[in-house]
Write an enzyme that holds these catalytic residues in place. Structure first.
Site, short mmCIF file in Angstrom:
data_model
loop_
_atom_site.label_atom_id
_atom_site.label_comp_id
_atom_site.label_asym_id
_atom_site.label_seq_id
_atom_site.Cartn_x
_atom_site.Cartn_y
_atom_site.Cartn_z
CG HIS A 80 -9.28 -0.56 9.32
ND1 HIS A 80 -9.49 0.50 8.48
CD2 HIS A 80 -8.22 -1.24 8.83
CE1 HIS A 80 -8.58 0.47 7.51
NE2 HIS A 80 -7.81 -0.57 7.71
CG ASP A 113 -10.01 -3.55 2.46
OD1 ASP A 113 -8.79 -3.75 2.68
OD2 ASP A 113 -10.56 -2.46 2.70
CG ASP A 123 -2.05 -0.93 1.17
OD1 ASP A 123 -2.98 -0.64 0.41
OD2 ASP A 123 -2.04 -1.94 1.88
#
Length: 346
Positions: free
Chosen positions: A183, A252, A64
């Site tokens: 998250h 994800d 990332d």
């Protein structure tokens, strides 16, 4: 060689014996490096070699590296890069300079990555934030309208590709309306389909991207209470059909708390819904033994990569296989003209 439809991670800057055994036994399609694994250029390159040796082939290594606050490669070892919002500001002032900057910034990122044999970047962000939304996207975005975001994200994808790095657009079909951090919990978007059409349009303009990452978000107008990652309605009806994306679709991070159930349940649900590849990077701070245990569970739940998912994976690998000539020093000189004092201030 049998390849599993997953992207796993490692717990630190060197492979542990147990991690080596896990990668060798399950041969994941790819491996993603988190900040915990990135100390220096030489160390990262050696880690990639160790991963390849364990997997038995030069698999894609992901990272990332968006720029701004989402960057696994940190200063002072690596240079800092602008946020998506910085490109947007320049674009509003001068469209051509904005597009050049987005291409150049990501071409320079690609130069950093490819030198360490990292050929896949989980960028660019194609989400459209709205007023009042959680700042999990915020200044990572390239703007708040489909035309601007798609133009700048498209330039970013091209910059990565010209440097031999395949990009991953995220978070399809759109994370910008989220009022919570996925998250930590499942965000529920209550906007109607007319509003959601704007979010989908940005991704539709980039439907030829090699890879995309799902959003762990519920869109109540389409499939209430079910994260897109686990929703056939969202993956088949929206991502594949309405948006027209036919590249490799990865989840994800399966370790995020937006998804309920065990990691095995999440993995099976994502594949059943239409995801091609499972991603698990254990992004939260955890002990190495916990990371290893979670990786093993995902690897065991992952199917063999075959059929259409395999064809999509091979297309993505092919896009990451070539690098066009580029003068890095001249590139940095032009970057400094486009973003005066950025490196000094940052």
């Amino acid at each position: 060689m049998v390849i599993k439809a997953c992207i796993l991670s490692v717990s630190g800057p060197e492979l542990t014996p147990d991690e080596r055994a896990l990668l060798s036994a399950h041969t994941p399609w790819g491996v993603i490096l988190m900040g915990r694994s990135c100390v220096s250029r030489v160390q990262v390159r050696q880690l990639v070699d160790s991963i390849w040796d364990a997997v038995g082939r030069p698999c894609l290594v992901f990272i990332d590296q968006e720029g701004g606050r989402v960057a696994r490669l940190k200063a002072p070892e690596w240079p800092l890069f602008p946020r998506g919002e910085d490109y947007s500001i320049l674009y509003r002032q001068d469209r051509e300079r904005g597009l050049e900057a987005a291409w150049l910034g990501h071409r320079l990122i690609a130069a950093e990555l490819s030198a360490m044999a990292i050929h896949a970047d989980c960028a660019p962000v194609v989400d459209l934030p709205v007023p009042g939304a959680h700042d999990i996207i915020g200044d990572r975005a390239f703007g708040n309208d489909p035309e601007t975001v798609a133009a700048l994200a498209g330039a970013a994808l091209n910059g990565l590709a010209d440097g031999g790095v395949a990009g991953v657009i995220k978070h399809i079909p759109g994370h910008g309306r989220s009022m919570a951090d996925s998250h930590l919990e499942l965000p529920r978007v209550t906007a109607g389909e007319a509003e959601l059409a704007k979010d989908f349009d940005a991704f539709a303009r980039l439907a030829d991207a090699p890879m995309a990452m799902t959003a762990h978000i519920s869109y109540d107008a389409i499939d209430a209470g079910v994260a897109a990652t686990l929703s056939p309605k969202l993956i088949q009806g929206v991502i594949r059909e309405r948006i027209g994306f036919d590249g490799l679709l990865m989840t994800d991070d399966l370790g995020m708390k937006a998804l309920g159930g065990s990691l095995t349940d999440r993995a099976h649900g994502a594949i059943a819904a239409g995801c091609d590849v499972l991603l698990h990077c254990s992004g939260f701070l955890k002990a190495p033994d916990d990371i290893l245990s979670e990786m093993r569970e995902v690897a065991e739940a992952a199917p063999v990569l075959a059929g259409k998912p395999l064809a999509r994976a091979e297309r993505a690998e092919a896009m990451a296989a070539s690098e066009k000539p580029f003068d890095v020093a001249a590139g940095w000189a032009r970057f400094d003209e486009l973003f005066p004092n950025f490196r000094a201030v940052a």
